[in-house]
Motif scaffolding. Sequence first.
Motif, PDB file in Angstrom:
ATOM      1  N   MET A 180       0.818  -1.221   0.000  1.00  0.00           N
ATOM      2  CA  MET A 180       0.000   0.000   0.000  1.00  0.00           C
ATOM      3  C   MET A 180       0.851   1.271   0.000  1.00  0.00           C
ATOM      4  O   MET A 180       0.472   2.285   0.563  1.00  0.00           O
ATOM      5  N   GLN A 188      -1.022   4.426  -1.258  1.00  0.00           N
ATOM      6  CA  GLN A 188      -1.949   4.990  -0.279  1.00  0.00           C
ATOM      7  C   GLN A 188      -1.174   5.743   0.813  1.00  0.00           C
ATOM      8  O   GLN A 188      -1.511   6.867   1.160  1.00  0.00           O
ATOM      9  N   LYS A 201      -5.686   8.839  -0.122  1.00  0.00           N
ATOM     10  CA  LYS A 201      -6.314   7.679  -0.766  1.00  0.00           C
ATOM     11  C   LYS A 201      -6.908   6.787   0.321  1.00  0.00           C
ATOM     12  O   LYS A 201      -6.310   6.609   1.378  1.00  0.00           O
ATOM     13  N   VAL A 209      -8.374   3.433   2.350  1.00  0.00           N
ATOM     14  CA  VAL A 209      -7.944   2.077   2.659  1.00  0.00           C
ATOM     15  C   VAL A 209      -9.189   1.371   3.198  1.00  0.00           C
ATOM     16  O   VAL A 209     -10.049   2.008   3.806  1.00  0.00           O
ATOM     17  N   PRO A 262      -5.741   6.926   7.849  1.00  0.00           N
ATOM     18  CA  PRO A 262      -5.202   7.857   6.842  1.00  0.00           C
ATOM     19  C   PRO A 262      -5.177   9.310   7.324  1.00  0.00           C
ATOM     20  O   PRO A 262      -4.181  10.017   7.137  1.00  0.00           O
TER      21      PRO A 262
END
Length: 144
Positions: A75, A78, A89, A91, A128
């Motif tokens: 990832m 991300q 982005k 998740v 995030p």
Amino acid sequence: MDILSEILKQVLEGAAQQQQQTPQPRQPQPQQRPQQPPQGMPSPNDLSDILTQIFGGGGAQKLPDVVKQFEETGMRHQVDSWVRPGPNKPVDRRQVEDAFGQRELEEIARSKGIDRDQLAEVLAKYIPRIIDELTPSGQLPSRR
């Protein structure tokens, strides 16, 4: 107040305000009770404890380790979006499970009496933004 606690406070207050602004059909109630999370979901206090545990205390000492866990499970794009300026982005809960491991999430969930899948959903929503807030310069802090 330490940096992680301040960020968690802002994130959780923003989520509470957003939830209050969402129109929901309700019956008028004579007494307003503090809103409890749905069964299986972490309370704000539990979520704060969990995120503090994940990120390594108020100074977020484990931030580089958390980032590395996500990067090692494919990832990187991300994570780069969370660290660098710009939109984050998303998740999903399965990616959170991949990064932390189902066993670790199960242990955390069990210790708080919440559902592991719900915990993964909540973490997918907040991690995030928290990483974004912990990296205002667009870079991870250097390790000491």
